[in-house]
Every structure is written in structure tokens, then in C-alpha cells.
Design a protein around this motif. Structure first.
Motif, PDB file in Angstrom:
ATOM      1  N   ARG A 151       0.634  -1.319  -0.069  1.00  0.00           N
ATOM      2  CA  ARG A 151       0.471   0.531   0.460  1.00  0.00           C
ATOM      3  C   ARG A 151       0.839   1.271   0.228  1.00  0.00           C
ATOM      4  NH1 ARG A 151      -2.329   0.530   4.419  1.00  0.00           N
ATOM      5  NH2 ARG A 151      -3.059   1.735   4.175  1.00  0.00           N
ATOM      6  N   GLU A 152       2.363   1.203   0.781  1.00  0.00           N
ATOM      7  CA  GLU A 152       2.983   2.337   0.798  1.00  0.00           C
ATOM      8  C   GLU A 152       3.096   2.711  -0.301  1.00  0.00           C
ATOM      9  OE1 GLU A 152       6.907   1.063   1.854  1.00  0.00           O
ATOM     10  OE2 GLU A 152       7.287   3.514   3.198  1.00  0.00           O
ATOM     11  N   GLY A 153       3.830   1.648  -1.500  1.00  0.00           N
ATOM     12  CA  GLY A 153       4.036   1.801  -3.017  1.00  0.00           C
ATOM     13  C   GLY A 153       3.465   2.338  -4.010  1.00  0.00           C
ATOM     14  N   ILE A 154       1.976   1.838  -3.482  1.00  0.00           N
ATOM     15  CA  ILE A 154       0.794   2.456  -3.848  1.00  0.00           C
ATOM     16  C   ILE A 154       0.195   3.903  -4.768  1.00  0.00           C
ATOM     17  CG2 ILE A 154      -1.793   1.874  -4.701  1.00  0.00           C
ATOM     18  CD1 ILE A 154      -1.120  -0.787  -3.985  1.00  0.00           C
ATOM     19  N   ALA A 175       0.317   7.182   5.054  1.00  0.00           N
ATOM     20  CA  ALA A 175       0.258   8.627   4.560  1.00  0.00           C
ATOM     21  C   ALA A 175       1.078   9.353   4.744  1.00  0.00           C
ATOM     22  CB  ALA A 175      -1.219   9.646   3.922  1.00  0.00           C
ATOM     23  N   GLN A 176       1.845   9.094   5.809  1.00  0.00           N
ATOM     24  CA  GLN A 176       2.345   9.005   7.155  1.00  0.00           C
ATOM     25  C   GLN A 176       3.341  10.031   6.857  1.00  0.00           C
ATOM     26  OE1 GLN A 176       1.823  10.294  10.403  1.00  0.00           O
ATOM     27  NE2 GLN A 176       3.109  11.402  10.113  1.00  0.00           N
ATOM     28  N   ARG A 177       4.539   9.518   5.710  1.00  0.00           N
ATOM     29  CA  ARG A 177       5.980  10.264   5.090  1.00  0.00           C
ATOM     30  C   ARG A 177       5.116  11.365   4.201  1.00  0.00           C
ATOM     31  NH1 ARG A 177       4.625   6.788   0.196  1.00  0.00           N
ATOM     32  NH2 ARG A 177       4.625   7.290  -1.268  1.00  0.00           N
ATOM     33  N   THR A 182       9.307  11.909   4.597  1.00  0.00           N
ATOM     34  CA  THR A 182      10.136  10.528   4.885  1.00  0.00           C
ATOM     35  C   THR A 182       9.872   9.889   3.431  1.00  0.00           C
ATOM     36  OG1 THR A 182       9.348   9.512   5.907  1.00  0.00           O
ATOM     37  CG2 THR A 182      10.641  10.582   6.896  1.00  0.00           C
ATOM     38  N   GLN A 183      10.611   8.825   2.548  1.00  0.00           N
ATOM     39  CA  GLN A 183      10.885   8.135   1.726  1.00  0.00           C
ATOM     40  C   GLN A 183       9.759   6.681   1.896  1.00  0.00           C
ATOM     41  OE1 GLN A 183      11.916   9.794  -0.983  1.00  0.00           O
ATOM     42  NE2 GLN A 183      12.841  11.250   0.419  1.00  0.00           N
ATOM     43  N   PRO A 184       9.098   6.364   0.431  1.00  0.00           N
ATOM     44  CA  PRO A 184       8.897   4.941   1.068  1.00  0.00           C
ATOM     45  C   PRO A 184       9.883   4.002   1.166  1.00  0.00           C
ATOM     46  CG  PRO A 184       8.491   6.079  -1.630  1.00  0.00           C
ATOM     47  CD  PRO A 184       9.735   6.906  -0.388  1.00  0.00           C
ATOM     48  N   SER A 185       9.752   2.731   0.606  1.00  0.00           N
ATOM     49  CA  SER A 185      10.924   1.500   0.806  1.00  0.00           C
ATOM     50  C   SER A 185      11.267   1.586  -0.022  1.00  0.00           C
ATOM     51  CB  SER A 185       9.807   0.368   0.696  1.00  0.00           C
ATOM     52  OG  SER A 185       9.052   0.286  -0.548  1.00  0.00           O
ATOM     53  N   LEU A 186      12.823   1.362  -0.337  1.00  0.00           N
ATOM     54  CA  LEU A 186      13.430   0.684  -1.980  1.00  0.00           C
ATOM     55  C   LEU A 186      13.006   0.501  -3.341  1.00  0.00           C
ATOM     56  CD1 LEU A 186      16.815  -0.019  -0.257  1.00  0.00           C
ATOM     57  CD2 LEU A 186      16.337   2.434  -1.313  1.00  0.00           C
ATOM     58  N   GLN A 279      15.745   2.818   7.824  1.00  0.00           N
ATOM     59  CA  GLN A 279      16.921   3.029   7.376  1.00  0.00           C
ATOM     60  C   GLN A 279      16.906   3.921   6.104  1.00  0.00           C
ATOM     61  OE1 GLN A 279      20.360   1.019   8.105  1.00  0.00           O
ATOM     62  NE2 GLN A 279      21.736   2.979   8.902  1.00  0.00           N
ATOM     63  N   ALA A 280      16.399   2.866   5.369  1.00  0.00           N
ATOM     64  CA  ALA A 280      16.372   3.321   4.168  1.00  0.00           C
ATOM     65  C   ALA A 280      14.827   4.389   3.916  1.00  0.00           C
ATOM     66  CB  ALA A 280      15.792   2.644   2.826  1.00  0.00           C
TER      67      ALA A 280
END
Ligand code: MG
Length: 378
Positions: A151-154, A175-177, A182-186, A279-280
């Protein structure tokens, strides 16, 4: 699958699903998400949704479905070599365009305009709505109940207002990021880049196929022209076989871009000394092109805007598409009973209309438009 890097998302340590479910016996969480996406209704609709060219303009143009498959292919091959989670990349890639309206960006702009005083319309947010709420397949919950990481990536982009709204429903959620910067996952970052690599390349192909871009024009296109020249040096006979010439140039461009992302990204990850997925997310964007490739790819995008997306013939289609979406919106607003019953029953009428229209394929929207207005715009 190669070994997962320490900075990859690990399904065994997923932040989980909104409704808890027992694990599947043989599939990891991300595989399961990918499978749910493939079986969804919204995924099947992608085959009849416009990428750039309307579905009825030709059988060989990209649709949202074939575009999504190309993004998944590029994403997976880069993920494998970077040690990122391939299944997660594939799941995000296959779902990233589920929220697109019929008729591409024109449809989205029109819907956003119709909803300007009621929260607007963003296709990324809509993709999340599709997987969180609109797919009705499971007895225990609405939506597909996907993992946080998928969901984070979508949710690739999100306005601040919408992020605040989402965070009220899901504190500290996907949606917090957008509030924290901050960034989503790599894996999610990789899908974003794979998306633009894919459409830059396939839009040249579709542009030439449609006749809207001439070979003389693409021979001047930033980045792509280099490959056209090199191919001709190696295979002078291909001047007489334009399609093969184009394909070979495209293949080389894709391949160079993929290797460029892999080396620039590995270097960035190493420099940031990232050893964990979380961390990413804190480290700023790490999945990237080299500076030179980035510059050239931005120029290519600009070229496509100028010569293809704003081509008079595309603009004509765009105007008609806006008209269809706007007319449909007004017609359902005047008489919500014209919608399918599950939408008619909802109390949030305007959002229900938007969900109904956004879910339509190009041809269904055209048929509905004809039924409700008696007009035929194509
Ligand atoms: Mg896309």
C-alpha cells in the motif's frame, strides 16, 4: 531469487495488514498481495484503459495493463540485481495504475475538476482506494487487505490535505511520510523509476506507430537519438527496416537505463550506509539515475510532452474525453439511480459517482455517455 539485501523489505517483518489474517502456507506476504492484485476486477479493467492512445485507436498500442506489465518486468530485473524484494516490486508495479480513470490523464483532470469543491481526485489516492475499499471480494473486509509495504508503494504521491485526511483514519499509516517528508521503501522508489523508464520508451514506440511522431523527429529526440545512431553504425541495413531499427534502439536505451539505475543506486545505498529497510526510508531518495542519465531522461520526457502528449490529435481526443467524464458526472449527479446499485446505495453520493466513473473502462464510459446523452463523441 538472489539473497535479499539487508536494506530490502522482508515479508517476514512486514508491518502487516489492516485486518489480521493467518499466513499462507506456501506464499510470502508480498507474493500473496501480487496474486490478489492479479485476480482483482480493477486489474482486468486495465486492459481497456488508455495509456496515451485511446483503446479503439489500434490494437497494438500500450494500454494501462501492458504498461503495468512492462513496469513490473523492468522493476523485477533491477530488484533482483539490487537484492530488493522482487515480489513486492511486482505487486506495486501491477497495482500502481489501478486508480486511473478511463481516457488517461484527460479523464483524471476532468474528474478532479468536477470534484474541485469536494476533495478533488488524485489517481494515486484512487489506486489506494481500489485496494483498500472498492474491491469487494472477501467476506470479512472491503478491499484486498494488502500489506503496509504494498500500500505504501501504491500511494506514490499524495497532497498534504489528503495525507492529513488519511492519517486521521490510519494514524502513522501509509500517508504519514507525506507529512514527515520521508521516503517509501526502496522497492517503492524502484517502481517509480521503472514507471518512467517504461513510458519514455514505449511512448516513443507508440508515437511512431501512430504516425504522430516521425522518424525524423525521434532522430532528434534527446537520449534516444544516440541509440538510433549507434544501431545504424552497427547495422547499416536497418535504415530500410525502420521497425527493427527502432526496436533495437529502444532495447539498448532500456538496457543502458537499467544498468545506470543499478550502479547509481548501489553507490547511493553504499554511501548512505543503509543496512535496514526503515533506515532507507529516512535516508532521502536513494533509487536513482546517474546525474547524466537523469538529465537526459528529463529532456526526453520534455520532448515527448512537446511532440506527443500535446500533439493536436492527442489534444482533440483529450477534449472529447473531458467532455465524456464531465457529462457522465453531471448525469449521475442529476439521477444517481443511473449508476450500478452498489454505488447508488452509498450516502457519499459525489464520491460514489467519482468511484464509479474512475472504475470505468474507456469503452464502457463511451457507451454510458451515449446512453445518457444520446451523443456519440467518437
Ligand atoms: Mg504508470
Amino acid at each position: 531469487m538472489t539473497t535479499l539485501a539487508r536494506y530490502a523489505c522482508d515479508p517476514a517483518h512486514s508491518r502487516g495488514r489492516r485486518h489480521s489474517e493467518p499466513s499462507a502456507p506456501t506464499r510470502n506476504h508480498f507474493q500473496r498481495d501480487r496474486d490478489r492484485i492479479v485476480h482483482s476486477t480493477a486489474f482486468r479493467r486495465l486492459v481497456y484503459k488508455t495509456q496515451v492512445f485511446l483503446n479503439h485507436e489500434g490494437d497494438l498500442f500500450r494500454t494501462r495493463l501492458t504498461h503495468s506489465l512492462e513496469v513490473a518486468q523492468l522493476g523485477r530485473s533491477m530488484a533482483r540485481s539490487l537484492g530488493l524484494h522482487e515480489d513486492l516490486v511486482e505487486a506495486i508495479a501491477l497495482a500502481h495504475d489501478l486508480g486511473h480513470t478511463p481516457f488517461g490523464h484527460a479523464g483524471q483532470d476532468a474528474l478532479n475538476h468536477c470534484l474541485r469543491d469536494h476533495g478533488g481526485f488524485e489517481h494515486n489516492l484512487q489506486s489506494l482506494r481500489v485496494v483498500d475499499r472498492l474491491e469487494l471480494r472477501y467476506p470479512e473486509f472491503d478491499g484486498l487487505n494488502l500489506c503496509f509495504e504494498t500500500r505504501e508503494g501504491i500511494l506514490k504521491h499524495c497532497s498534504r490535505t489528503n495525507a492529513e485526511h488519511l492519517c486521521q483514519q490510519e494514524p502513522g499509516g501509509v500517508a504519514q511520510r507525506f507529512l514527515d517528508g520521508t521516503q517509501p521503501s526502496l522497492e517503492a522508489q524502484l517502481c517509480n523509476l521503472a514507471d518512467s523508464i517504461a513510458y519514455n520508451a514505449h511512448d516513443i514506440d507508440d508515437g511512431v506507430r501512430s504516425g504522430l511522431l516521425t522518424l525524423e523527429q525521434v532522430a532528434e529526440a534527446p537520449l534516444f537519438s544516440t541509440y538510433l545512431r549507434k544501431v545504424l553504425q552497427d547495422h547499416p541495413g536497418l535504415r530500410q527496416q525502420q521497425r527493427r531499427w527502432l526496436y533495437e534502439a529502444t532495447r539498448r536505451m532500456l538496457s543502458d537505463q537499467v544498468y545506470d539505475v543499478m550502479s547509481a543506486t548501489s553507490a547511493a545505498i553504499e554511501q548512505a550506509q543503509v543496512t535496514h529497510a526503515d533506515q532507507a526510508r529516512q535516508a532521502g531518495p536513494l533509487v536513482r539515475f546517474s546525474d547524466d542519465m537523469h538529465r537526459q531522461s528529463v529532456q526526453l520526457k520534455r520532448f515527448l510532452f512537446q511532440h506527443l502528449y500535446r500533439h493536436p490529435q492527442v489534444s482533440d481526443m483529450t477534449d472529447a474525453a473531458r467532455q465524456v467524464v464531465d457529462d457522465l458526472f453531471q448525469a449521475y449527479r442529476a439521477d444517481p439511480a443511473q449508476m450500478r446499485s452498489e454505488f447508488t446505495r452509498r450516502s457519499d453520493t459525489l464520491r460514489a459517482i467519482s468511484d464509479y466513473i474512475a472504475g470505468m473502462t474507456d469503452r464502457f464510459a463511451q457507451r454510458e455517455h451515449e446512453r445518457l446523452t444520446g451523443q456519440r463523441l467518437w
